[in-house]
Design an enzyme around this catalytic site. Structure first.
Site, mmCIF file in Angstrom:
data_model
loop_
_atom_site.group_PDB
_atom_site.id
_atom_site.type_symbol
_atom_site.label_atom_id
_atom_site.label_comp_id
_atom_site.label_asym_id
_atom_site.label_seq_id
_atom_site.Cartn_x
_atom_site.Cartn_y
_atom_site.Cartn_z
ATOM 1 C CG ASP A 1 -7.416 -7.244 7.909
ATOM 2 O OD1 ASP A 1 -6.581 -6.818 8.717
ATOM 3 O OD2 ASP A 1 -7.634 -6.694 6.813
ATOM 4 C CG ASN B 1 0.480 -15.585 14.716
ATOM 5 O OD1 ASN B 1 0.312 -16.143 13.640
ATOM 6 N ND2 ASN B 1 1.653 -15.127 15.096
ATOM 7 N NE ARG C 1 -2.399 -1.278 3.593
ATOM 8 C CZ ARG C 1 -1.985 -0.497 4.579
ATOM 9 N NH1 ARG C 1 -2.114 0.817 4.481
ATOM 10 N NH2 ARG C 1 -1.451 -1.006 5.675
ATOM 11 C CE LYS D 1 -5.908 -3.780 5.287
ATOM 12 N NZ LYS D 1 -6.175 -4.475 6.547
ATOM 13 C CB SER E 1 1.480 -3.963 10.834
ATOM 14 O OG SER E 1 2.381 -2.909 11.098
ATOM 15 C CB ALA E 2 4.723 -6.270 13.347
ATOM 16 C CB CYS E 3 0.663 -6.297 17.278
ATOM 17 S SG CYS E 3 1.637 -4.790 17.449
ATOM 18 N N GLY E 4 0.663 -9.683 16.005
ATOM 19 C CA GLY E 4 0.082 -10.999 16.224
ATOM 20 C C GLY E 4 -1.409 -11.119 15.967
ATOM 21 C CG HIS F 1 -7.254 -2.757 10.871
ATOM 22 N ND1 HIS F 1 -5.967 -2.304 11.080
ATOM 23 C CD2 HIS F 1 -7.132 -3.841 10.060
ATOM 24 C CE1 HIS F 1 -5.117 -3.062 10.432
ATOM 25 N NE2 HIS F 1 -5.794 -4.003 9.802
ATOM 26 N NE ARG G 1 0.208 -8.533 2.379
ATOM 27 C CZ ARG G 1 -0.461 -7.970 3.382
ATOM 28 N NH1 ARG G 1 -1.528 -8.562 3.882
ATOM 29 N NH2 ARG G 1 -0.043 -6.822 3.910
ATOM 30 C CE1 TYR H 1 0.599 -6.088 -1.681
ATOM 31 C CE2 TYR H 1 -0.641 -4.158 -0.983
ATOM 32 C CZ TYR H 1 -0.012 -5.343 -0.687
ATOM 33 O OH TYR H 1 -0.023 -5.805 0.597
#
Length: 594
Positions: free
Chosen positions: A278, A255, A70, A207, A249-252, A227, A366, A198
């Protein structure tokens, strides 16, 4: 006056007159249509077939090296009044924006097929679902929209019944970064995207619609477009609580949405159900509770880091019928990225793999896959009325200060928690350690109107008759003096979710502190964890002086929203600050007395 059917056809004809395609194809969303698209893309090199023995139905797409993520600086929100966009958005006047991007669309589809893609965000019969139509010249986009949305004839039938839909116009253009724009016109319920193929720039249901346009729709219609993941936690008694959670982002986030319980929880009969990874749309039900749907039908996930140890359910999901973008491949043509066994021989640009050229798979590579392929997918993801939300969780990546978990004292305090959340950067990522980037409700790139007004919209749900979820804040990333994470994370995060559910059910009392309610003695189930008392104390420690500085910084952040900031937010920030001062004063007096 034109009928609802004629209104859609009129817009499609207008776009065709502007872009001048060689042919027009109205997508029906059928499997036969998808197979035909795939075969055409395999023939022209848009897709590459992967190993069909190990990954049946899987294909690789390589995007242009300049088109891999993005582009926030080229993503505009075009309200008639600039002030409505707020400091959290890039703005351009609508007339100027239309003129600028329409000049690029002029004749851009000559020699190409123009695809008309009707889609529904959410279960096709859900009153909270909203429809859109994306017009695109990219078969790759069509194939991804087939996976990510309820796309095709059923969506078109709903659009023709209702007459209202989000208009999305997209062209890959020349894939020239100097001729690339992603523009949103909330008042017109329209999106125009040019020059990128993309995902987030081109899959306009993602989004662009599900958050930027939907956040505007939600404000005007009295719901929330967020979100957030949605996960169901089923206890051994068969009771399921649904939790919505927002993380930068990058906080799990992914998961947590596909969490596998620790062994002792599995033995006891705990289960975790994935409703969404998401995006979450919530609205008040007749009983006053918030009900949520996942507007998406698939996952558009980040591949690197997805492995058997970090997210076994995601890895299982993408073992078949998946489109991979910008991953590497092995000698036997299997997809590869960091975290997988095997050795890459071809990198994401199609070159022989050479570490001197950088990672084999692009860091933002992705996978696109149907959510129904996830082993923990919940049938409630198709429930028209959505699922009732018991708890809302905010969280960020903070190596210090923020405790493992804390509960807001009420809805207003919870909104402040969400507004203040963020993550601290690392030297590897930014060249500076400890720079806090606030990302209120994880919506900074996606809220299409002034953040101050957005906070006000959140506060508006706290009214007579409302039975709102409890709000919590978590921090899986607190570190000890040795620089190592104190909390194991991953499946063990269920231990924290269980405490939240126990709080929802009033089974535990917690401990009141100035910053919120924390777990009391013995309330977190820690059996089998390598976590001593000192480590737990550090995870739950409240550093009063540090928190006073944090509340001051939060106050400065809130100041940036000027007159749009609700007074209740300022009052709540000051209330917590006073509580910290009072607590510090009490501690001082007790120390003197002793």
């Amino acid at each position: 006056m034109a009928s609802k059917v004629e209104a859609l056809e009129h817009w499609v004809n207008e776009v065709a007159a502007l872009t001048r395609p060689a042919r027009i194809h109205w997508c029906d969303g059928s499997e036969a249509e998808y197979r035909t698209l795939v075969q055409r893309m395999l023939a022209d090199g848009t897709l590459i077939e992967l190993n069909q023995q190990t990954h049946p139905g899987c294909y690789l797409h390589r995007s242009h090296p300049s088109d891999v993520a993005r582009v926030e600086q080229l993503t505009l929100v075009c309200h008639p009044n600039e002030e409505d966009a707020g400091p959290n958005n890039h703005w351009m006047a609508p007339a100027e924006a239309h003129a600028k991007i329409d000049a690029l669309f002029d004749g851009c589809m000559e020699g190409r097929t123009m695809y008309v893609v009707p889609y529904c965000m959410g279960p096709i019969d859900s009153p909270l679902a909203r429809c859109g139509v994306e017009i695109t010249d990219s078969p790759y986009v069509v194939a991804n929209m087939k996976i990510m949305t309820r796309m095709g004839a059923a969506a078109q039938a709903r659009i023709e019944r209702e007459g209202s839909f989000v208009k999305g116009l997209h062209s890959v253009g020349e894939l020239d970064p100097a001729r690339r724009w992603i523009m949103h016109f909330p008042a017109e319920l329209s999106i125009k995207s040019y020059g990128s193929g993309y995902g987030g720039n081109a899959l306009l249901g993602k989004k662009c619609h599900a958050l930027r346009i939907a956040s505007h729709q939600a404000r005007s219609e009295g719901w929330l477009a967020e979100h957030m993941l949605i996960v169901g936690i089923e206890n051994p008694q068969g009771e399921t609580h649904y939790v919505a959670a927002a993380f930068p982002s990058a906080c799990g986030k992914t998961n947590l949405s596909m969490l596998i319980p620790p062994e002792d929880y599995l033995r006891d009969g705990w289960k975790v159900w994935t409703v969404g990874d998401d995006i979450c749309w919530m609205r008040p039900g007749e009983d006053g509770r918030l009900y949520a749907i996942n507007p998406e039908a698939g996952f558009f996930g980040v591949a690197p880091g997805t492995s058997a140890s970090t997210n076994h359910n995601a890895l299982t999901s993408i073992s078949h019928d998946t489109i991979f973008t910008n991953v590497a491949v092995t000698a036997d043509n299997q997809p590869w990225w960091d975290g997988l066994p095997g050795t890459p021989v071809t990198d994401w640009q199609g070159r022989p793999y050479d570490p001197a050229n950088g990672p084999a798979a692009h860091p933002n590579s992705r996978f696109t896959v149907s959510a129904k392929q996830c082993p923990t997918w919940s049938e409630m993801a198709e429930a028209a009325q959505g699922v009732p939300i018991s708890a809302i969780v905010f969280g960020g990546r903070r190596p210090s200060l923020l405790p493992l978990v804390m509960e807001a004292r009420d809805w207003t305090h919870g909104v402040l928690m969400g507004a203040a959340m963020g993550s601290e950067t690392t030297a590897a990522a930014t060249g500076a350690v400890g720079v806090l980037r606030r990302d209120s409700m994880a919506m900074k790139p996606f809220c299409s109107y002034h953040y101050g007004d957005y906070f006000g919209h959140w506060l508006s749900f706290d009214k007579s008759g409302a039975k709102l979820p409890k709000i919590f804040h978590v921090n899986w990333f607190r570190k000890g003096k040795d620089g190592k994470f104190l909390w194991p994370g991953f499946g063990d995060n269920l231990r924290v979710l269980e405490w939240m559910i126990n709080r929802v059910e009033d089974r535990v009392s917690g401990i009141e502190t100035p910053i919120g309610i924390l777990p009391g003695e013995g309330e977190l189930k820690l059996d089998g964890l390598r976590l001593d008392r000192a480590g737990l104390d550090e995870l739950l420690d409240v550093d009063n002086a540090g928190w006073q500085a944090e509340l001051s910084a939060i106050g400065e952040y809130l100041d940036s929203f000027g007159q749009h900031l609700p007074e209740r937010m300022r009052q709540e920030q000051q209330r917590v600050a006073r509580a910290l001062e009072d607590d510090a004063g009490l501690a001082h007096r007790e120390a003197v007395a002793s």
